[in-house]
Scaffold this active site. Structure first.
Site, short mmCIF file in Angstrom:
data_model
loop_
_atom_site.label_atom_id
_atom_site.label_comp_id
_atom_site.label_asym_id
_atom_site.label_seq_id
_atom_site.Cartn_x
_atom_site.Cartn_y
_atom_site.Cartn_z
N SER A 76 1.09 11.96 1.26
CA SER A 76 1.91 12.44 2.37
C SER A 76 2.61 11.32 3.12
O SER A 76 3.29 11.56 4.11
CB SER A 76 1.04 13.22 3.36
OG SER A 76 0.03 12.38 3.90
N LYS B 234 0.39 -0.72 1.41
CA LYS B 234 0.30 0.07 0.18
C LYS B 234 1.17 -0.49 -0.95
O LYS B 234 0.87 -0.27 -2.13
CB LYS B 234 0.71 1.51 0.46
CG LYS B 234 -0.20 2.28 1.39
CD LYS B 234 -1.43 2.78 0.69
CE LYS B 234 -2.22 3.76 1.56
NZ LYS B 234 -3.39 4.31 0.87
#
Length: 252
Positions: A86, A61
């Protein structure tokens, strides 16, 4: 594909992915590719693992997050960035923002794993809690946007080139490290990773197979593929919390 009037265009291409690589090259790790003779013997094939667990922030990411943050102009960046997540995207965006010296407002559901919340705080992200529903996450993020004027960076369903192009740099590296690769297996959740990986890999070598993998207990992508439309699940059953998201209209 893009949901706007550019119906025959994808949200990224090889050129934008190469631009992303130039943009983020100084801040990311070029991750290793490892193999296991034990697993090779079990599979009867040579298996290669692109180890993004060694990427900054602990996951792929960071590629997309850093590309997004570094793509902002000075006026946009000054107000900071916001997202709802999250897990890994929350930490990655916090780290990317910290490296650029701008605020990161992170909306996190109150049932998120404590270790991932700790990472967000360690990287300087400002945590704003929401209820563990997509409606609450989105409405809380919208409120933060209104209050701060920060720039929204979605974890995967982003029509702008910056997200998919960042994730696509994985394919550029892999195919330089092992150009003989004939199949790439990619975990699929929201679809941002496989979008970038497939666009880059297929542009370099059209004969490469790209295969999506997901848990049986979170198989919305397989159901969507079979039905020809996006299917969302009311609940999922998997320990892989990073694979619980549903496909977005852009990644679809």
């Amino acid at each position: 594909m893009s949901g706007d009037s550019r119906t025959n265009q994808y949200a990224a291409d090889l050129s934008s992915i190469e631009e992303a690589r130039s943009r983020i090259n100084s801040v990311i790790h070029k991750t290793p590719v490892l193999s296991s003779e034990t697993l090779n013997a079990m599979a009867g094939k040579r298996l290669l693992f692109k180890c993004e667990c060694f990427q900054k922030g602990g996951a792929f990411k960071f590629r997309g997050a850093s590309n997004a943050v570094l793509s902002l102009d000075e006026e946009q960046a000054a107000k900071g960035v916001v997202t709802h997540s999250s897990g890994n995207h929350a930490a990655a965006l916090s780290l990317a923002a910290m490296l650029r010296g701008i605020p990161a407002y992170i909306v996190i559901p109150n049932n998120a794993p404590k270790c991932k919340v700790k990472n967000v705080k360690r990287y300087g992200g400002q945590v704003i809690w929401s209820e563990p529903t997509m409606e609450s996450r989105q409405s809380t993020a919208a409120k933060v946007l209104q209050e701060t004027g920060a720039f929204l960076i979605h974890s995967y369903n982003d029509a702008r080139i910056i997200r998919y192009s960042g994730q696509g740099t994985i394919s550029l590296e892999l195919l330089e490290q092992f150009p003989e690769t004939d199949t790439i297996i990619v975990p699929i959740s929201g679809g941002g990773l496989i979008s970038g990986v497939a666009l880059a890999a297929k542009s370099i070598n059209a004969s490469i197979r790209v295969v999506a993998a997901e848990p049986v207990g979170a198989n919305d992508a397989a159901l969507s593929k079979a039905s020809g439309r996006i299917i969302t699940l009311s609940e999922t059953n998997t320990v892989a919390d990073g694979l619980r998201a549903s496909l977005g209209d852009i990644t679809w």
